[in-house]
Design a protein around this motif. Sequence first.
Motif, short mmCIF file in Angstrom:
data_model
loop_
_atom_site.label_atom_id
_atom_site.label_comp_id
_atom_site.label_asym_id
_atom_site.label_seq_id
_atom_site.Cartn_x
_atom_site.Cartn_y
_atom_site.Cartn_z
N ILE A 1 -2.28 34.44 3.31
CA ILE A 1 -2.58 35.41 4.36
C ILE A 1 -2.75 36.75 3.68
O ILE A 1 -1.87 37.20 2.94
CB ILE A 1 -1.46 35.48 5.43
N ALA B 1 2.42 39.25 8.78
CA ALA B 1 2.07 37.84 8.62
C ALA B 1 2.99 36.96 9.46
O ALA B 1 2.53 36.00 10.10
CB ALA B 1 2.13 37.45 7.15
N ASP C 1 -1.16 28.06 2.08
CA ASP C 1 -2.02 29.07 2.70
C ASP C 1 -1.85 30.41 2.03
O ASP C 1 -0.83 30.69 1.41
CB ASP C 1 -1.66 29.24 4.19
N HIS D 1 -6.27 34.62 7.52
CA HIS D 1 -5.43 33.46 7.22
C HIS D 1 -6.31 32.38 6.64
O HIS D 1 -7.14 31.81 7.32
CB HIS D 1 -4.76 32.97 8.51
#
Length: 119
Positions: free
Chosen positions: A98, A15, A96, A111
């Motif tokens: 991921i 990531a 966010d 993502h």
Amino acid sequence: MAKHNEFGSLGEQKAVDFLRNGGYAILARNYRYLNAEVDIIAQKEDTLAIVEVKSRTMGFLGDVSNMVSAKKVKLLMLAANHFVEERDLDVDVRFDVITIIRNGNKYEIEHLERAFYHF
């Protein structure tokens, strides 16, 4: 280290690499505040991304809404607020997720920006 912990660490590194390749600066990894831990804090231009990383195998997939509990969201928000205040940042903050999905020896990275509440 247990295999699932190794896979989790590998997922976080993938990531980080993904974000860097996308033009993000990594400001912190495994940032802790009180009972919260943020996997990655990254910045691109005037946006701060608070990133939760979920590493999964192909047979174990789920809806993002089930990946991050309401309690975890609250903790992430507290940690993000503390990070911004501590560094006196003037940025937009986004949360966010991921996902790193392993299928044999291959990895798929997804993502999801603005995965949940942001301020």
